[in-house]
Scaffold this motif. Structure first.
Motif, PDB file in Angstrom:
ATOM      1  N   TRP A   1      25.917  66.664 -29.824  1.00 54.23           N
ATOM      2  CA  TRP A   1      25.162  65.488 -29.411  1.00 54.23           C
ATOM      3  C   TRP A   1      25.048  65.453 -27.898  1.00 54.23           C
ATOM      4  CZ3 TRP A   1      29.420  65.754 -32.393  1.00 54.23           C
ATOM      5  CH2 TRP A   1      30.623  65.295 -31.873  1.00 54.23           C
ATOM      6  N   ILE A   2      23.987  64.821 -27.426  1.00 51.80           N
ATOM      7  CA  ILE A   2      23.665  64.774 -25.995  1.00 51.80           C
ATOM      8  C   ILE A   2      23.628  63.301 -25.585  1.00 51.80           C
ATOM      9  CG2 ILE A   2      21.876  65.318 -24.293  1.00 51.80           C
ATOM     10  CD1 ILE A   2      21.142  67.682 -26.225  1.00 51.80           C
ATOM     11  N   TYR A   3      24.350  62.996 -24.541  1.00 46.45           N
ATOM     12  CA  TYR A   3      24.538  61.593 -24.145  1.00 46.45           C
ATOM     13  C   TYR A   3      24.733  61.533 -22.629  1.00 46.45           C
ATOM     14  CZ  TYR A   3      29.277  63.395 -24.349  1.00 46.45           C
ATOM     15  OH  TYR A   3      30.386  64.170 -24.163  1.00 46.45           O
TER      16      TYR A   3
ATOM     17  N   ILE B   1      16.978  82.443 -26.828  1.00 51.19           N
ATOM     18  CA  ILE B   1      15.982  83.062 -25.948  1.00 51.19           C
ATOM     19  C   ILE B   1      15.720  82.026 -24.860  1.00 51.19           C
ATOM     20  CG2 ILE B   1      13.683  84.065 -25.733  1.00 51.19           C
ATOM     21  CD1 ILE B   1      13.726  84.477 -28.803  1.00 51.19           C
ATOM     22  N   ARG B   2      16.159  82.324 -23.638  1.00 52.55           N
ATOM     23  CA  ARG B   2      16.087  81.324 -22.564  1.00 52.55           C
ATOM     24  C   ARG B   2      14.928  81.576 -21.599  1.00 52.55           C
ATOM     25  NH1 ARG B   2      20.151  77.679 -22.341  1.00 52.55           N
ATOM     26  NH2 ARG B   2      22.066  78.127 -23.498  1.00 52.55           N
ATOM     27  N   ASP B   3      14.261  82.706 -21.771  1.00 49.08           N
ATOM     28  CA  ASP B   3      13.147  83.049 -20.885  1.00 49.08           C
ATOM     29  C   ASP B   3      11.833  82.890 -21.672  1.00 49.08           C
ATOM     30  OD1 ASP B   3      12.269  84.561 -18.293  1.00 49.08           O
ATOM     31  OD2 ASP B   3      11.236  85.534 -19.961  1.00 49.08           O
TER      32      ASP B   3
ATOM     33  N   PHE C   1      16.010  66.990 -18.099  1.00 48.89           N
ATOM     34  CA  PHE C   1      15.580  67.488 -19.400  1.00 48.89           C
ATOM     35  C   PHE C   1      16.581  68.518 -19.892  1.00 48.89           C
ATOM     36  CE2 PHE C   1      13.906  71.824 -19.024  1.00 48.89           C
ATOM     37  CZ  PHE C   1      13.826  71.974 -17.652  1.00 48.89           C
ATOM     38  N   ARG C   2      16.623  68.692 -21.212  1.00 50.10           N
ATOM     39  CA  ARG C   2      17.553  69.614 -21.854  1.00 50.10           C
ATOM     40  C   ARG C   2      16.749  70.610 -22.676  1.00 50.10           C
ATOM     41  NH1 ARG C   2      23.113  68.642 -20.963  1.00 50.10           N
ATOM     42  NH2 ARG C   2      23.092  70.438 -22.345  1.00 50.10           N
ATOM     43  N   GLY C   3      17.428  71.614 -23.152  1.00 48.19           N
ATOM     44  CA  GLY C   3      16.748  72.595 -23.985  1.00 48.19           C
ATOM     45  C   GLY C   3      16.054  73.599 -23.099  1.00 48.19           C
ATOM     46  N   GLY C   4      14.777  73.835 -23.356  1.00 46.13           N
ATOM     47  CA  GLY C   4      14.084  74.868 -22.601  1.00 46.13           C
ATOM     48  C   GLY C   4      14.536  76.226 -23.089  1.00 46.13           C
ATOM     49  N   HIS C   5      14.511  76.402 -24.408  1.00 42.00           N
ATOM     50  CA  HIS C   5      14.890  77.672 -25.023  1.00 42.00           C
ATOM     51  C   HIS C   5      14.443  77.690 -26.484  1.00 42.00           C
ATOM     52  CE1 HIS C   5      18.114  75.472 -26.958  1.00 42.00           C
ATOM     53  NE2 HIS C   5      18.600  75.092 -25.794  1.00 42.00           N
ATOM     54  N   ALA C   6      14.576  78.861 -27.083  1.00 37.79           N
ATOM     55  CA  ALA C   6      14.334  79.012 -28.523  1.00 37.79           C
ATOM     56  C   ALA C   6      15.546  79.708 -29.122  1.00 37.79           C
ATOM     57  CB  ALA C   6      13.075  79.857 -28.754  1.00 37.79           C
ATOM     58  N   TYR C   7      15.630  79.692 -30.433  1.00 37.15           N
ATOM     59  CA  TYR C   7      16.678  80.444 -31.126  1.00 37.15           C
ATOM     60  C   TYR C   7      16.018  81.475 -32.033  1.00 37.15           C
ATOM     61  CZ  TYR C   7      19.353  76.183 -30.073  1.00 37.15           C
ATOM     62  OH  TYR C   7      19.926  75.103 -29.467  1.00 37.15           O
ATOM     63  N   LYS C   8      16.704  82.593 -32.204  1.00 31.64           N
ATOM     64  CA  LYS C   8      16.189  83.616 -33.123  1.00 31.64           C
ATOM     65  C   LYS C   8      16.470  83.225 -34.576  1.00 31.64           C
ATOM     66  CE  LYS C   8      17.172  87.038 -29.603  1.00 31.64           C
ATOM     67  NZ  LYS C   8      18.240  87.909 -29.135  1.00 31.64           N
TER      68      LYS C   8
ATOM     69  N   GLU D   1      26.052  73.928 -40.302  1.00 33.25           N
ATOM     70  CA  GLU D   1      27.209  74.673 -39.804  1.00 33.25           C
ATOM     71  C   GLU D   1      27.805  74.040 -38.546  1.00 33.25           C
ATOM     72  OE1 GLU D   1      28.930  77.234 -40.866  1.00 33.25           O
ATOM     73  OE2 GLU D   1      27.701  77.750 -42.590  1.00 33.25           O
ATOM     74  N   ARG D   2      26.994  73.226 -37.869  1.00 27.50           N
ATOM     75  CA  ARG D   2      27.442  72.728 -36.556  1.00 27.50           C
ATOM     76  C   ARG D   2      26.665  71.460 -36.203  1.00 27.50           C
ATOM     77  NH1 ARG D   2      25.337  74.860 -31.427  1.00 27.50           N
ATOM     78  NH2 ARG D   2      24.170  76.223 -32.803  1.00 27.50           N
ATOM     79  N   VAL D   3      27.323  70.586 -35.445  1.00 27.79           N
ATOM     80  CA  VAL D   3      26.685  69.361 -34.957  1.00 27.79           C
ATOM     81  C   VAL D   3      27.056  69.199 -33.498  1.00 27.79           C
ATOM     82  CG1 VAL D   3      26.630  66.841 -35.174  1.00 27.79           C
ATOM     83  CG2 VAL D   3      26.837  68.241 -37.223  1.00 27.79           C
TER      84      VAL D   3
HETATM   85  P1  TYD Z   1      22.597  74.418 -24.404  1.00 23.83           P
HETATM   86  O1  TYD Z   1      22.367  74.717 -25.847  1.00 23.83           O
HETATM   87  O2  TYD Z   1      21.952  75.339 -23.401  1.00 23.83           O
HETATM   88  O3  TYD Z   1      22.134  72.916 -24.095  1.00 23.83           O
HETATM   89  P2  TYD Z   1      20.670  72.254 -24.141  1.00 23.83           P
HETATM   90  O4  TYD Z   1      19.844  73.058 -25.082  1.00 23.83           O
HETATM   91  O5  TYD Z   1      20.882  70.857 -24.611  1.00 23.83           O
HETATM   92  O6  TYD Z   1      20.149  72.284 -22.741  1.00 23.83           O
HETATM   93  O7  TYD Z   1      24.155  74.331 -24.158  1.00 23.83           O
HETATM   94  C1  TYD Z   1      24.715  73.944 -22.912  1.00 23.83           C
HETATM   95  C2  TYD Z   1      26.085  74.562 -22.788  1.00 23.83           C
HETATM   96  O8  TYD Z   1      26.946  74.125 -23.838  1.00 23.83           O
HETATM   97  C3  TYD Z   1      26.064  76.083 -22.854  1.00 23.83           C
HETATM   98  O9  TYD Z   1      26.918  76.576 -21.844  1.00 23.83           O
HETATM   99  C4  TYD Z   1      26.643  76.436 -24.196  1.00 23.83           C
HETATM  100  C5  TYD Z   1      27.479  75.223 -24.566  1.00 23.83           C
HETATM  101  N1  TYD Z   1      27.435  74.949 -26.019  1.00 23.83           N
HETATM  102  C6  TYD Z   1      28.493  75.304 -26.822  1.00 23.83           C
HETATM  103  O10 TYD Z   1      29.504  75.885 -26.349  1.00 23.83           O
HETATM  104  N2  TYD Z   1      28.429  75.042 -28.154  1.00 23.83           N
HETATM  105  C7  TYD Z   1      27.353  74.433 -28.710  1.00 23.83           C
HETATM  106  O11 TYD Z   1      27.324  74.193 -29.948  1.00 23.83           O
HETATM  107  C8  TYD Z   1      26.249  74.062 -27.876  1.00 23.83           C
HETATM  108  C9  TYD Z   1      25.023  73.411 -28.433  1.00 23.83           C
HETATM  109  C10 TYD Z   1      26.322  74.349 -26.533  1.00 23.83           C
END
Ligand code: TYD
Length: 132
Positions: A36-38, A120-122, A45-52, A32-34
């Protein structure tokens, strides 16, 4: 389904190699979505969360990085450094991405449209969510 490395098709050619993936075929969800991180500065570091709900597939299109995985019980580190495989991350998985090499490019393929309420960010909240 569990976190795992999935090998992608690799078409070797003197002109340069080619890999690809198709929705629901090479990865176990509908795309549904793509994103990228650059241009990640050293040490970040990035992320530090989970998704439901969201499932992800992460590919190191260029360079390398580590994906730290935590399912609430076990932790694992996957070092991604080739563009012909990726890491499948099911919903309900805590994940962080770090150790980015210079000029690395992380492609993240997702099963849902962006929805801030799916995060879920906590970490403590994540552990409680896993016990439900
Ligand atoms: P986030 O998912 O927290 O980044 P990472 O997991 O890499 O640390 O997203 C960072 C910011 O970008 C947040 O404010 C939400 C926004 N964002 C979107 O608007 N759409 C998206 O598809 C993604 C992945 C993030």
């Amino acid at each position: 389904m569990e976190v795992r490395i999935i090998d992608l098709p690799k078409i070797l050619d003197r002109r340069g190699n080619l890999s690809f993936l198709e929705s629901n075929k090479h990865i176990p969800f509908n795309i549904e979505r793509v994103h990228w991180i650059y241009d990640v500065p050293g040490g970040q570091f990035r992320g530090g969360h989970a998704y439901k709900q969201t499932k992800e597939f992460v590919i190191a299109l260029s360079g390398s990085f580590d994906v730290l995985i935590d399912n609430g019980v076990d932790k694992d580190i996957y070092h991604l450094n080739r563009s012909y495989y990726g890491l499948y991350v099911p919903a309900g998985t805590w994940r962080e991405v770090n150790n980015f090499s210079t000029n690395s490019l992380a492609l993240v393929i997702s099963s849902t449209l962006y929805d801030a309420s799916d995060y879920i960010r906590d970490y403590d909240e994540f552990l409680k969510y896993k016990l439900k």
